[in-house]
Design a protein around this motif. Structure first.
Motif, short mmCIF file in Angstrom:
data_model
loop_
_atom_site.label_atom_id
_atom_site.label_comp_id
_atom_site.label_asym_id
_atom_site.label_seq_id
_atom_site.Cartn_x
_atom_site.Cartn_y
_atom_site.Cartn_z
N LYS A 1 -6.88 -11.77 -0.32
CA LYS A 1 -5.76 -10.84 -0.42
C LYS A 1 -4.43 -11.54 -0.15
N THR A 2 -4.47 -12.61 0.64
CA THR A 2 -3.24 -13.33 0.94
C THR A 2 -2.80 -14.21 -0.23
N PHE A 3 -3.74 -14.97 -0.80
CA PHE A 3 -3.37 -15.97 -1.79
C PHE A 3 -3.72 -15.58 -3.23
N GLY A 4 -4.47 -14.51 -3.43
CA GLY A 4 -4.81 -14.09 -4.78
C GLY A 4 -5.65 -15.11 -5.51
N PHE A 5 -6.87 -15.32 -5.07
CA PHE A 5 -7.75 -16.33 -5.65
C PHE A 5 -8.35 -15.91 -6.99
N GLY A 6 -8.08 -14.68 -7.40
CA GLY A 6 -8.60 -14.23 -8.69
C GLY A 6 -9.94 -13.53 -8.59
N TYR A 7 -10.36 -13.19 -7.40
CA TYR A 7 -11.61 -12.43 -7.23
C TYR A 7 -11.24 -10.95 -7.12
N ALA A 8 -11.28 -10.38 -5.92
CA ALA A 8 -10.85 -8.99 -5.76
C ALA A 8 -9.35 -8.85 -5.97
N THR A 9 -8.62 -9.92 -5.65
CA THR A 9 -7.16 -9.91 -5.83
C THR A 9 -6.78 -10.84 -6.97
N PRO A 10 -6.16 -10.31 -8.03
CA PRO A 10 -5.79 -11.15 -9.18
C PRO A 10 -4.79 -12.24 -8.79
N SER A 11 -4.83 -13.34 -9.51
CA SER A 11 -3.88 -14.42 -9.28
C SER A 11 -2.46 -13.92 -9.48
N GLY A 12 -1.57 -14.33 -8.58
CA GLY A 12 -0.20 -13.89 -8.66
C GLY A 12 0.08 -12.54 -8.01
N LYS A 13 -0.99 -11.89 -7.51
CA LYS A 13 -0.83 -10.58 -6.88
C LYS A 13 -1.12 -10.64 -5.38
N GLY A 14 -1.21 -11.85 -4.84
CA GLY A 14 -1.51 -12.00 -3.43
C GLY A 14 -0.37 -11.53 -2.53
N TRP A 15 -0.67 -11.47 -1.26
CA TRP A 15 0.33 -11.02 -0.28
C TRP A 15 1.54 -11.95 -0.28
N LYS B 1 -1.86 -1.15 -0.86
CA LYS B 1 -1.34 -0.17 -1.82
C LYS B 1 -2.39 0.26 -2.84
N GLY B 2 -3.08 -0.70 -3.43
CA GLY B 2 -4.05 -0.36 -4.46
C GLY B 2 -5.18 0.49 -3.94
N PHE B 3 -5.73 0.10 -2.79
CA PHE B 3 -6.87 0.82 -2.23
C PHE B 3 -6.48 2.20 -1.73
N LEU B 4 -5.44 2.26 -0.90
CA LEU B 4 -5.08 3.54 -0.29
C LEU B 4 -4.47 4.52 -1.29
N SER B 5 -3.74 4.02 -2.27
CA SER B 5 -3.19 4.93 -3.27
C SER B 5 -4.27 5.48 -4.19
N GLY B 6 -5.42 4.82 -4.22
CA GLY B 6 -6.53 5.28 -5.05
C GLY B 6 -7.49 6.21 -4.34
N VAL B 7 -7.24 6.52 -3.07
CA VAL B 7 -8.12 7.44 -2.34
C VAL B 7 -8.08 8.80 -3.04
N ALA B 8 -9.26 9.34 -3.36
CA ALA B 8 -9.31 10.57 -4.15
C ALA B 8 -10.26 11.60 -3.57
N ALA B 9 -10.55 11.48 -2.28
CA ALA B 9 -11.44 12.45 -1.64
C ALA B 9 -11.27 12.35 -0.13
N GLY B 10 -11.72 13.37 0.56
CA GLY B 10 -11.72 13.33 2.00
C GLY B 10 -10.55 14.03 2.66
N PRO B 11 -10.65 14.28 3.96
CA PRO B 11 -9.63 15.05 4.68
C PRO B 11 -8.32 14.31 4.90
N MET B 12 -8.31 12.97 4.71
CA MET B 12 -7.09 12.20 4.94
C MET B 12 -6.51 11.64 3.65
N GLU B 13 -6.84 12.25 2.53
CA GLU B 13 -6.39 11.74 1.23
C GLU B 13 -4.87 11.59 1.17
N SER B 14 -4.15 12.65 1.52
CA SER B 14 -2.69 12.60 1.43
C SER B 14 -2.10 11.64 2.46
N THR B 15 -2.75 11.54 3.62
CA THR B 15 -2.27 10.61 4.66
C THR B 15 -2.39 9.18 4.20
#
Length: 208
Positions: free
Chosen positions: A62-76, A84-98
């Motif tokens: 996630k820091t360097f964007g090695f091209g696995y879960a994090t695309p190259s050039g998209k690292g921290w 942002k990607g993970f939390l903005s994609g939350v689509a269920a549960g009692p804390m969705e809006s949070t």
């Protein structure tokens, strides 16, 4: 971890041993106990290192964007947000809006990344396993709530594709962290013993 002819019993790896039904000599029983304890210690050390690499790799990718879960050039370091990607994609549960509100927040990015790094290094080095268990379990709990496995359907009505309403990999990782801390798994292939002898650690057992 030394297992032969130990003059003192150490706290850690006090695992139950299964006795054979047939009679054995005292020496044979002692040797079997030593072998069992040694195998258990190295198995737990391997589990600790592998789990530590899971957390540490997530931080690095996630820091360097090695091209696995994090695309190259998209690292921290490239200005991307680890949350942002993970939390903005939350689509269920009692804390969705949070979680949507937290997505991409600077404080959330820093806490998440420091958690990954801290837990990963603690497990790899075999130190601070109790703190790592607390921090890692909290992270896993929040991620479990974010994915919300009990939901059969997402907020838009589509199937959630949840494979288990409770015991997903977040729960497994949390239990592993707690177990590693409980048995003091940092002594083998780690710096656990040296860490525990440090004055400030010996005075504060919660740091072990």
């Amino acid at each position: 971890m030394a297992v032969h002819e130990q003059p003192h019993r150490r706290a850690g790896f006090q695992l139950p041993l299964f006795r054979r039904s047939r009679p054995e000599s005292a020496d044979g029983a002692a040797q079997e106990a030593a072998v069992t304890a040694s195998v258990a210690a190295y198995a737990l050390a391997s589990l600790r290192l592998l789990t530590g690499f899971v957390f540490l790799w997530a931080f690095l990718d996630k820091t360097f964007g090695f091209g696995y879960a994090t695309p190259s050039g998209k690292g921290w370091i490239d200005g991307g947000s680890p949350t942002k990607g993970f939390l903005s994609g939350v689509a269920a549960g009692p804390m969705e809006s949070t979680f949507h509100d937290w997505a991409g927040a600077t404080w959330a990015d820093w806490l998440f990344m420091l958690g990954l790094l801290g837990v990963g290094l603690a497990l790899i080095l075999g130190i601070g396993l109790r703190l790592a268990a607390v921090a890692g379990t909290l992270m896993m709990a929040l991620m479990w709530v974010a994915e919300w496995p009990p939901a059969k359907h997402l907020s838009d009505g589509s199937p959630s594709m949840s494979t288990n309403p409770f015991a997903d990999y977040h729960v497994v990782y949390a239990v592993v962290l707690i177990a590693l801390a409980a048995v003091g798994a940092g002594a083998v292939w780690g710096l656990g013993r040296a860490w525990a002898r440090l004055p400030f650690v010996s005075r504060n057992p919660w740091l072990r």
